[in-house]
Write a protein that holds these residues in place. Sequence first.
Motif, PDB file in Angstrom:
ATOM      1  N   SER A  34      50.351 -27.528 -11.328  1.00 41.29           N
ATOM      2  CA  SER A  34      49.253 -26.745 -10.744  1.00 41.29           C
ATOM      3  C   SER A  34      48.745 -25.700 -11.726  1.00 41.29           C
ATOM      4  N   ASP A 112      36.955 -33.711 -11.539  1.00 40.56           N
ATOM      5  CA  ASP A 112      37.743 -33.399 -10.348  1.00 40.56           C
ATOM      6  C   ASP A 112      39.219 -33.375 -10.688  1.00 40.56           C
ATOM      7  N   GLN A 113      39.987 -32.762  -9.809  1.00 39.03           N
ATOM      8  CA  GLN A 113      41.448 -32.731  -9.907  1.00 39.03           C
ATOM      9  C   GLN A 113      42.027 -33.013  -8.526  1.00 39.03           C
ATOM     10  N   ARG A 114      43.102 -33.778  -8.517  1.00 43.67           N
ATOM     11  CA  ARG A 114      43.783 -34.047  -7.259  1.00 43.67           C
ATOM     12  C   ARG A 114      45.279 -34.220  -7.497  1.00 43.67           C
ATOM     13  N   HIS A 115      46.061 -33.728  -6.528  1.00 45.04           N
ATOM     14  CA  HIS A 115      47.495 -33.990  -6.519  1.00 45.04           C
ATOM     15  C   HIS A 115      47.715 -35.262  -5.712  1.00 45.04           C
ATOM     16  N   ASN A 117      49.613 -38.211  -3.589  1.00 49.36           N
ATOM     17  CA  ASN A 117      50.676 -38.518  -2.635  1.00 49.36           C
ATOM     18  C   ASN A 117      51.605 -39.542  -3.284  1.00 49.36           C
ATOM     19  N   GLU A 158      34.097 -36.070  -1.428  1.00 54.67           N
ATOM     20  CA  GLU A 158      35.280 -35.204  -1.384  1.00 54.67           C
ATOM     21  C   GLU A 158      36.351 -35.762  -0.464  1.00 54.67           C
ATOM     22  N   ASN A 159      35.946 -36.344   0.636  1.00 53.33           N
ATOM     23  CA  ASN A 159      36.906 -36.932   1.579  1.00 53.33           C
ATOM     24  C   ASN A 159      37.640 -38.097   0.940  1.00 53.33           C
ATOM     25  N   LEU A 161      38.163 -38.517  -2.266  1.00 58.64           N
ATOM     26  CA  LEU A 161      39.068 -37.955  -3.263  1.00 58.64           C
ATOM     27  C   LEU A 161      40.374 -37.476  -2.626  1.00 58.64           C
ATOM     28  N   ASP A 162      40.259 -36.875  -1.453  1.00 62.53           N
ATOM     29  CA  ASP A 162      41.454 -36.379  -0.760  1.00 62.53           C
ATOM     30  C   ASP A 162      42.335 -37.512  -0.252  1.00 62.53           C
ATOM     31  N   LEU A 163      41.757 -38.698  -0.113  1.00 60.75           N
ATOM     32  CA  LEU A 163      42.498 -39.841   0.443  1.00 60.75           C
ATOM     33  C   LEU A 163      42.597 -40.982  -0.567  1.00 60.75           C
ATOM     34  N   HIS A 165      45.077 -42.059  -2.168  1.00 57.70           N
ATOM     35  CA  HIS A 165      46.268 -42.883  -1.950  1.00 57.70           C
ATOM     36  C   HIS A 165      46.051 -43.917  -0.854  1.00 57.70           C
TER      37      HIS A 165
END
Length: 224
Positions: A34, A112-115, A117, A158-159, A161-163, A165
């Motif tokens: 992070s 973009d950046q994403r962590h 799952n 954005e949604n 990107l959040d999903l 996985h």
Amino acid sequence: MESLYDQMLVDRQVDSYHAIIVRLIYVARAADTSAVAEEYQRFVDDVKRGGTSVSGILLAHPKCFIHSIELPLERMTEFLDLVKAQELRQDLSHSRVLFMSDSTSPVFIKYDQRHINLTGSKGECSSSDSVEEMATDCVVSLTKLGIFLSEIEPSSYENVLDLLHEKAPTLLSSSAVIEHLSSVAELDSVPRHIERYSEILCVLLDAETAWPHPVTLFPATIHS
């Protein structure tokens, strides 16, 4: 004397560094992904404030990450220096470059950046897979991910990107693969990669490595 990258520019008949978009993909380990991601985001925000475009994606696991970033050459040089400084400070370690090349257009439409799952990412590390195969798979997967995201409606971007996985699990590299690639000797670290591109280019002809020379050094007949 020219560096390797100078010669590449000549080969491509590129007159200005500002006209080049460079795509870099690398993996690394970090105790705090992070914190590393936040420093990258500050760099990206500074680039944007300067009116320069930047695109790519950082996919972070708890202890490692894979990062694709696309920048004009003059800003990519700054970014490489940033990564080198992070490694010297031990904010990250075991960086390994998977891909770096100039391009006519970016793969990603924004940065973009994403962590990730962990249960959604693919690919356990197999001893039968070569380093080249695993590195190529990571590069191809990120390229396909960029194409996939470019086709998403802005209202859903954005949604999705959040999903990732759930929406694109086959395009995400697992922490096992990333950690394995970060440990191999076949790939250059970011600092070593910088050194290679700044080294003076010395061209050695085949004729200079053989003896006797394959060409005649003296006239076959000497006239008195």
